[in-house]
Design an enzyme around this catalytic site. Structure first.
Site, PDB file in Angstrom:
ATOM      1  N   ARG A   6       0.855  -1.204   0.000  1.00 55.58           N
ATOM      2  CA  ARG A   6       0.000   0.000   0.000  1.00 55.58           C
ATOM      3  C   ARG A   6       0.881   1.240   0.000  1.00 55.58           C
ATOM      4  NH1 ARG A   6      -3.497   0.105   5.200  1.00 55.58           N
ATOM      5  NH2 ARG A   6      -4.251  -1.810   4.216  1.00 55.58           N
TER       6      ARG A   6
ATOM      7  N   HIS B 283       1.872  -2.025   5.641  1.00 54.18           N
ATOM      8  CA  HIS B 283       1.639  -2.407   4.250  1.00 54.18           C
ATOM      9  C   HIS B 283       2.609  -1.681   3.314  1.00 54.18           C
ATOM     10  CE1 HIS B 283      -2.164  -4.776   4.292  1.00 54.18           C
ATOM     11  NE2 HIS B 283      -2.407  -4.109   5.407  1.00 54.18           N
TER      12      HIS B 283
ATOM     13  N   ASP C  20      -3.502  -8.282   3.558  1.00 59.70           N
ATOM     14  CA  ASP C  20      -4.812  -8.582   4.142  1.00 59.70           C
ATOM     15  C   ASP C  20      -5.418  -9.686   3.299  1.00 59.70           C
ATOM     16  OD1 ASP C  20      -4.404  -6.465   5.893  1.00 59.70           O
ATOM     17  OD2 ASP C  20      -5.555  -5.052   4.682  1.00 59.70           O
TER      18      ASP C  20
ATOM     19  N   GLU D 268      -6.762  -7.641  13.970  1.00 58.12           N
ATOM     20  CA  GLU D 268      -7.378  -7.833  12.655  1.00 58.12           C
ATOM     21  C   GLU D 268      -7.134  -9.261  12.176  1.00 58.12           C
ATOM     22  OE1 GLU D 268      -5.597  -4.826  10.174  1.00 58.12           O
ATOM     23  OE2 GLU D 268      -6.687  -3.195  11.147  1.00 58.12           O
TER      24      GLU D 268
ATOM     25  N   HIS E  94      -5.005  -9.591   8.785  1.00 62.49           N
ATOM     26  CA  HIS E  94      -3.760  -8.835   8.598  1.00 62.49           C
ATOM     27  C   HIS E  94      -2.549  -9.671   9.014  1.00 62.49           C
ATOM     28  CE1 HIS E  94      -1.541  -4.803   9.022  1.00 62.49           C
ATOM     29  NE2 HIS E  94      -0.703  -5.665   9.557  1.00 62.49           N
TER      30      HIS E  94
END
Length: 269
Positions: free
Chosen positions: A106, A151, A158, A240, A243
């Site tokens: 990301r 990320h 994810d 999460e 993740h």
């Protein structure tokens, strides 16, 4: 030559110079777009069987629009992370499952987009699905949004598990009625994954991987994902269930900002 023609010629010369400067600056911007290091790869070049549903390329996310930096619906990872994910996929395929990634590398510009959105308290268009029980003023304090993301270092992803044969997931239609991400699987937005107890990117404590309220098959599904990946060097983020980060990271202290695009990758890869 008349004064008028001289003036016209001077004006044309000035305009041509301005156009040349503009073109040069545009070319400079195009050539200075950051690129990925050579050890970043497209996941599909390592394992084309892993499903990719890159949510931030679509408007179906907590912001409600495509996120800055996502030029293609593409999973990019460091090569060691991608190869470890391939090993996980091989184990799951033998059990009748496949991995599906929602997000991989990301860019920092994407994280910046999240931060701008989180500070805009008037924009709550997707609250009913993604954070129905969380006041938007608490997104930073509660850890749902941060100014840096693992990320961006390239070894975090994810993901979820899908039972084979994988059925298609219908596309999200902007403006459609929203249902809380922790509603029963048959009520929340449809996903072809196994039931993990919440949808992806659900800002709620029910998303904590080992939340004691998640039991039965939902818990078994989370543990199948967690145990498979942790057995290959991945570390789960406890808050999460989706993740995971592959360790050791190639770039533990570097936050990259090249776009999510095949053009960002070295062509040999």
């Amino acid at each position: 030559m008349t004064r008028l023609s001289m003036a016209v010629r001077s004006l044309v010369t000035v305009l041509a110079a301005l156009l040349a400067v503009t073109a040069a600056s545009a070319t400079a911007r195009a050539t200075t777009e950051p690129k990925a290091p050579a050890d970043f790869v497209a996941l599909r070049s390592v394992d084309p069987t892993i499903i990719q549903e890159i949510r931030y390329f679509t408007p179906h996310n907590f912001v409600g629009e495509r996120i800055d930096g996502y030029r293609q619906p593409l999973c990019i990872l460091t090569r060691p992370a991608a190869e470890a994910l391939h090993q996980a996929q091989q184990r799951l395929l033998r059990q009748g499952y496949t991995l599906k990634v929602y997000d991989c590398y990301r860019p920092q510009r994407s994280v910046d987009h999240f931060v701008r959105w989180a500070k805009d308290l008037e924009d709550q268009a997707m609250k009913a699905e993604f954070y129905p029980n969380v006041d938007k003023t608490r997104l930073f304090e509660d850890g749902y949004i941060a100014e840096k993301s693992g990320h961006s270092r390239g070894s975090t992803m994810d993901l979820t598990i899908v039972k084979l044969p994988a059925l298609p997931t219908r596309p999200y239609v902007p403006g459609e009625p929203l249902v809380p991400c922790f509603a029963a699987q048959g009520e929340r937005f449809p996903d072809n994954s196994v039931d993990m107890g919440t949808g992806y990117d659900c800002f709620d404590t029910l998303s904590h991987t080992l939340d004691p309220r998640i039991q039965g098959q939902q818990r078994a599904n989370r543990l199948l994902l967690k145990d498979t990946l942790e057995g290959l060097g991945f570390v789960n983020l406890a808050e999460e269930w989706w993740h995971f980060t592959y360790k050791p990271e190639l770039y533990p202290d570097t936050y990259f900002d090249f776009p999510v695009s095949t053009k960002s990758l070295i062509q040999s890869h």
